[in-house]
Design a protein around this motif. Structure first.
Motif, PDB file in Angstrom:
ATOM      1  N   TRP A  57     -13.839   6.672  -8.921  1.00 19.77           N
ATOM      2  CA  TRP A  57     -13.203   6.270  -7.663  1.00 19.77           C
ATOM      3  C   TRP A  57     -13.232   4.747  -7.515  1.00 19.77           C
ATOM      4  O   TRP A  57     -12.242   4.134  -7.105  1.00 19.77           O
ATOM      5  CB  TRP A  57     -13.909   6.961  -6.492  1.00 19.77           C
ATOM      6  CG  TRP A  57     -13.544   6.385  -5.174  1.00 19.77           C
ATOM      7  CD1 TRP A  57     -12.369   6.559  -4.492  1.00 19.77           C
ATOM      8  CD2 TRP A  57     -14.334   5.505  -4.383  1.00 19.77           C
ATOM      9  NE1 TRP A  57     -12.394   5.846  -3.328  1.00 19.77           N
ATOM     10  CE2 TRP A  57     -13.593   5.193  -3.238  1.00 19.77           C
ATOM     11  CE3 TRP A  57     -15.608   4.961  -4.536  1.00 19.77           C
ATOM     12  CZ2 TRP A  57     -14.070   4.356  -2.246  1.00 19.77           C
ATOM     13  CZ3 TRP A  57     -16.092   4.138  -3.539  1.00 19.77           C
ATOM     14  CH2 TRP A  57     -15.334   3.844  -2.414  1.00 19.77           C
TER      15      TRP A  57
ATOM     16  N   GLU B  70     -10.092   2.164  -7.128  1.00 26.96           N
ATOM     17  CA  GLU B  70      -9.941   1.172  -6.055  1.00 26.96           C
ATOM     18  C   GLU B  70      -9.738  -0.228  -6.624  1.00 26.96           C
ATOM     19  O   GLU B  70      -8.955  -1.012  -6.081  1.00 26.96           O
ATOM     20  CB  GLU B  70     -11.148   1.198  -5.114  1.00 26.96           C
ATOM     21  CG  GLU B  70     -11.264   2.464  -4.283  1.00 26.96           C
ATOM     22  CD  GLU B  70     -10.078   2.732  -3.367  1.00 26.96           C
ATOM     23  OE1 GLU B  70      -9.311   1.795  -3.052  1.00 26.96           O
ATOM     24  OE2 GLU B  70      -9.904   3.894  -2.961  1.00 26.96           O
TER      25      GLU B  70
ATOM     26  N   ASP C  13       0.831  -1.210   0.000  1.00 28.10           N
ATOM     27  CA  ASP C  13       0.000   0.000   0.000  1.00 28.10           C
ATOM     28  C   ASP C  13       0.864   1.259   0.000  1.00 28.10           C
ATOM     29  O   ASP C  13       0.594   2.211  -0.735  1.00 28.10           O
ATOM     30  CB  ASP C  13      -0.934  -0.015   1.202  1.00 28.10           C
ATOM     31  CG  ASP C  13      -2.118   0.928   1.041  1.00 28.10           C
ATOM     32  OD1 ASP C  13      -2.504   1.225  -0.117  1.00 28.10           O
ATOM     33  OD2 ASP C  13      -2.665   1.369   2.065  1.00 28.10           O
TER      34      ASP C  13
ATOM     35  N   GLU D 179      -6.198  -0.400  -7.825  1.00 29.20           N
ATOM     36  CA  GLU D 179      -5.308  -0.537  -6.677  1.00 29.20           C
ATOM     37  C   GLU D 179      -5.331  -1.975  -6.157  1.00 29.20           C
ATOM     38  O   GLU D 179      -4.288  -2.536  -5.807  1.00 29.20           O
ATOM     39  CB  GLU D 179      -5.709   0.435  -5.568  1.00 29.20           C
ATOM     40  CG  GLU D 179      -4.785   0.389  -4.374  1.00 29.20           C
ATOM     41  CD  GLU D 179      -5.144   1.387  -3.295  1.00 29.20           C
ATOM     42  OE1 GLU D 179      -4.585   1.250  -2.191  1.00 29.20           O
ATOM     43  OE2 GLU D 179      -5.970   2.289  -3.526  1.00 29.20           O
TER      44      GLU D 179
ATOM     45  N   THR E 295     -14.297   4.593   3.260  1.00 29.00           N
ATOM     46  CA  THR E 295     -14.625   5.822   2.544  1.00 29.00           C
ATOM     47  C   THR E 295     -16.118   6.114   2.627  1.00 29.00           C
ATOM     48  O   THR E 295     -16.520   7.251   2.850  1.00 29.00           O
ATOM     49  CB  THR E 295     -14.180   5.736   1.076  1.00 29.00           C
ATOM     50  OG1 THR E 295     -12.773   5.515   1.048  1.00 29.00           O
ATOM     51  CG2 THR E 295     -14.498   7.008   0.327  1.00 29.00           C
TER      52      THR E 295
ATOM     53  N   ASP F 171     -11.073  -0.275   1.962  1.00 31.63           N
ATOM     54  CA  ASP F 171     -11.043   1.052   1.345  1.00 31.63           C
ATOM     55  C   ASP F 171     -12.444   1.553   1.017  1.00 31.63           C
ATOM     56  O   ASP F 171     -12.785   2.705   1.307  1.00 31.63           O
ATOM     57  CB  ASP F 171     -10.201   1.039   0.068  1.00 31.63           C
ATOM     58  CG  ASP F 171      -8.748   1.374   0.318  1.00 31.63           C
ATOM     59  OD1 ASP F 171      -8.424   1.842   1.428  1.00 31.63           O
ATOM     60  OD2 ASP F 171      -7.933   1.161  -0.593  1.00 31.63           O
ATOM     61  N   VAL F 172     -13.264   0.699   0.433  1.00 28.86           N
ATOM     62  CA  VAL F 172     -14.622   1.108   0.068  1.00 28.86           C
ATOM     63  C   VAL F 172     -15.446   1.405   1.323  1.00 28.86           C
ATOM     64  O   VAL F 172     -16.087   2.460   1.422  1.00 28.86           O
ATOM     65  CB  VAL F 172     -15.303   0.039  -0.810  1.00 28.86           C
ATOM     66  CG1 VAL F 172     -16.783   0.324  -0.971  1.00 28.86           C
ATOM     67  CG2 VAL F 172     -14.622  -0.029  -2.172  1.00 28.86           C
TER      68      VAL F 172
ATOM     69  N   PHE G 278      -9.530  -3.935  -0.774  1.00 25.55           N
ATOM     70  CA  PHE G 278     -10.587  -3.247  -1.515  1.00 25.55           C
ATOM     71  C   PHE G 278     -11.808  -3.014  -0.612  1.00 25.55           C
ATOM     72  O   PHE G 278     -12.359  -1.910  -0.564  1.00 25.55           O
ATOM     73  CB  PHE G 278     -10.978  -4.068  -2.746  1.00 25.55           C
ATOM     74  CG  PHE G 278     -12.150  -3.510  -3.503  1.00 25.55           C
ATOM     75  CD1 PHE G 278     -11.977  -2.443  -4.369  1.00 25.55           C
ATOM     76  CD2 PHE G 278     -13.415  -4.041  -3.357  1.00 25.55           C
ATOM     77  CE1 PHE G 278     -13.060  -1.917  -5.072  1.00 25.55           C
ATOM     78  CE2 PHE G 278     -14.494  -3.534  -4.051  1.00 25.55           C
ATOM     79  CZ  PHE G 278     -14.319  -2.464  -4.914  1.00 25.55           C
TER      80      PHE G 278
END
Length: 118
Positions: A49, A53, A16, A56, A89, A85-86, A82
């Motif tokens: 976005w 993600e 990361d 990434e 956020t 992160d989702v 993933f």
């Protein structure tokens, strides 16, 4: 084998940081242009976005698959990263860098303890 969960969490954290440094410091201009191209394709900030993600997650999949020579670990690592992160956020919003890294490490460690540590 007992500490595999720890090694995976550490390598994912390093991946990361590597992703952040590579994309924002080395390939910054390319990354911004790519973001604009993706936005033009999907025509939505939220979809842009989400594509970011997913890309990434693909990066983490490649790194962890190569380090551990295991596509299973790569898929699991990309998936949990993933999801975190989702969720963070959408549910939490902005976090500081330290809080963000700590959140990832704690949840990813717990995830891999459940899989490889028991």
């Amino acid at each position: 084998m007992e500490l595999l969960w720890f090694y995976v969490a550490i390598v994912l954290a390093i991946s990361d940081i590597l992703h952040t440094q590579l994309m924002w410091k080395v390939l910054n201009n390319f990354y911004i242009i790519l973001g604009g191209l993706i936005y033009q394709s999907v025509d939505s900030p939220a979809k842009t976005w989400l594509v970011h993600e997913l890309m990434e997650a693909a990066f983490h999949f490649v790194v962890l698959t190569l380090v551990f020579l295991s596509p299973t670990i790569g898929i699991l690592a990309a998936f949990i990263h993933f999801v975190i992160d989702v969720c963070h956020t959408v549910l939490i919003g902005h976090m500081g860098e330290l809080e963000h890294r700590a959140l990832h490490f704690i949840i990813e460690s717990a995830f891999f303890i459940a899989i490889y540590g028991l």
